[in-house]
Design an enzyme around this catalytic site. Sequence first.
Site, PDB file in Angstrom:
ATOM      1  N   GLU A 163       0.793  -1.218   0.000  1.00 25.57           N
ATOM      2  CA  GLU A 163       0.000   0.000   0.000  1.00 25.57           C
ATOM      3  C   GLU A 163       0.835   1.284   0.000  1.00 25.57           C
ATOM      4  O   GLU A 163       0.793   2.069   0.951  1.00 25.57           O
ATOM      5  CB  GLU A 163      -0.969   0.015   1.190  1.00 25.57           C
ATOM      6  CG  GLU A 163      -1.918  -1.176   1.189  1.00 25.57           C
ATOM      7  CD  GLU A 163      -2.942  -1.152   2.327  1.00 25.57           C
ATOM      8  OE1 GLU A 163      -2.939  -0.203   3.112  1.00 25.57           O
ATOM      9  OE2 GLU A 163      -3.736  -2.097   2.409  1.00 25.57           O
ATOM     10  N   GLU A 165      -5.401  -8.685   0.786  1.00 27.40           N
ATOM     11  CA  GLU A 165      -6.048  -8.289   2.051  1.00 27.40           C
ATOM     12  C   GLU A 165      -7.520  -8.043   1.775  1.00 27.40           C
ATOM     13  O   GLU A 165      -7.863  -7.417   0.755  1.00 27.40           O
ATOM     14  CB  GLU A 165      -5.468  -6.990   2.622  1.00 27.40           C
ATOM     15  CG  GLU A 165      -4.111  -7.116   3.225  1.00 27.40           C
ATOM     16  CD  GLU A 165      -3.631  -5.813   3.879  1.00 27.40           C
ATOM     17  OE1 GLU A 165      -4.463  -4.981   4.309  1.00 27.40           O
ATOM     18  OE2 GLU A 165      -2.403  -5.632   3.922  1.00 27.40           O
TER      19      GLU A 165
END
Length: 441
Positions: A163, A348
């Site tokens: 991320e 995720e």
Amino acid sequence: MEFPPGFLWGVATSSYQIEGAVDVDGRSESIWDRFSRIPGRVVNRDTGAIACDHYRRWQEDIRLMEWLGVSAYRFSIAWPRVVPEPDGAVNQVGLDFYDRLVDGLLEAGIEPFVTLYHWDLPQYRQDSGGWTARDTAHAFAEYAAAVEGRLGDRVRYWLTLNEPWVVAHLGYRTGQHAPGLVGSGKELDVCHHQLLGHGWAAQALRAGNPDHQVGIALNLEPRLARSDHPLDLEAAAGEKGLMNRWFLDPLFGRDYPNYLVELMGWSGRVVADGDLEVVAAPLDMVGLNYYRTEVVGHPGLSDCERPAPLRENPPEITEMGWPVTPSGLGRMLGLLQEYGTKAVYVTENGSAYPDPTPKNGLIDDERRRHYLEVHLDEAARAIKGGAPLKGYFAWTLLDNFEWALGYSRRFGLIHVDFPTGKRTPKASAHWYRKTISSHRH
Ligand code: IFM
């Protein structure tokens, strides 16, 4: 729900969120150790100093994964364990931990997915500029080579960064995350240096073994305009672009999107000749971290100025304040298909809810279970529609340190009693276990 043969079923975690043992076996300080000690930065002044004590309880955690029946485990390596000092020397004792973990996983028939950077930058690197410095990208590639040198004979799947949007925007713009810089004006430079680090790390991994499967984990999100008002449309396009296209375009061999460069007034001075080729190193896979779809409105517009009816509120909001919007997962898988991605893993996906009081010993976290079900359902639909989705990792194995929110948010399938470290599977874990056993071929 139908999933193809060989589909990987997994759980994901990250080093700082679960390991603890922050001053053991030569590990040095990370930016999160420093940040979480500053009063007011993390709820309850929580830190990752002990977290889930996974550094000591890793064998028990592998047993839990075996019980779940997962075929893969995504975890991250703590850079300050591996290269604890600015001189760049590799700390083999720090790597011993991951060496044992990888062996333990393989013995249990669980495929390791290694993430090299999930936010715990060594503090000494921050002291020389963190990701605003090009040198950090070089150092990252050296660290990647060191990890590959030790684990590359057994680890096949590698994710370089987790991320990068969060690192840049929460770390260098809003200051909610370490290093906590507010309005530094450097967030796009930080994005570039991370992507450059990704590209050099990918080269280092492939130099170790050209068969490695190399990718990056991105948090991609649809951002929908609140109304058809041009200002709402513009605001949503800007936010959506910065989250998605800002990363996907250069990773897939295009330049940074022009309209965003202009919108942000970015000088791009940090982009040197040849950088974009490095960033566009071929990707064997993309990791998609998906949680939500947000509705974006222009802040200067009041509801009565909006022409079209407001979008309806989603039926369900998690404890993070995030709407439960599984259709966005399908949209992001579609976006990745448009870019020509060969393989995608949902690296995720999960939700935080307060856990209900146990009844007859069982924590019946129905809302978390439902979240998983509707997203897996969407994933199965996307596969049917042609998405190259190869696996799914639930976030997360254990309740853990949720960054600036400390231990106040629980994302785990397995409940952790933090004072004792005791682990107890929640109803969602039982459901995931059953789902895996009926779909794993
Ligand atoms: O806990 C985080 C994780 O570290 C990165 N992705 C989002 C999760 C939930 O906020």
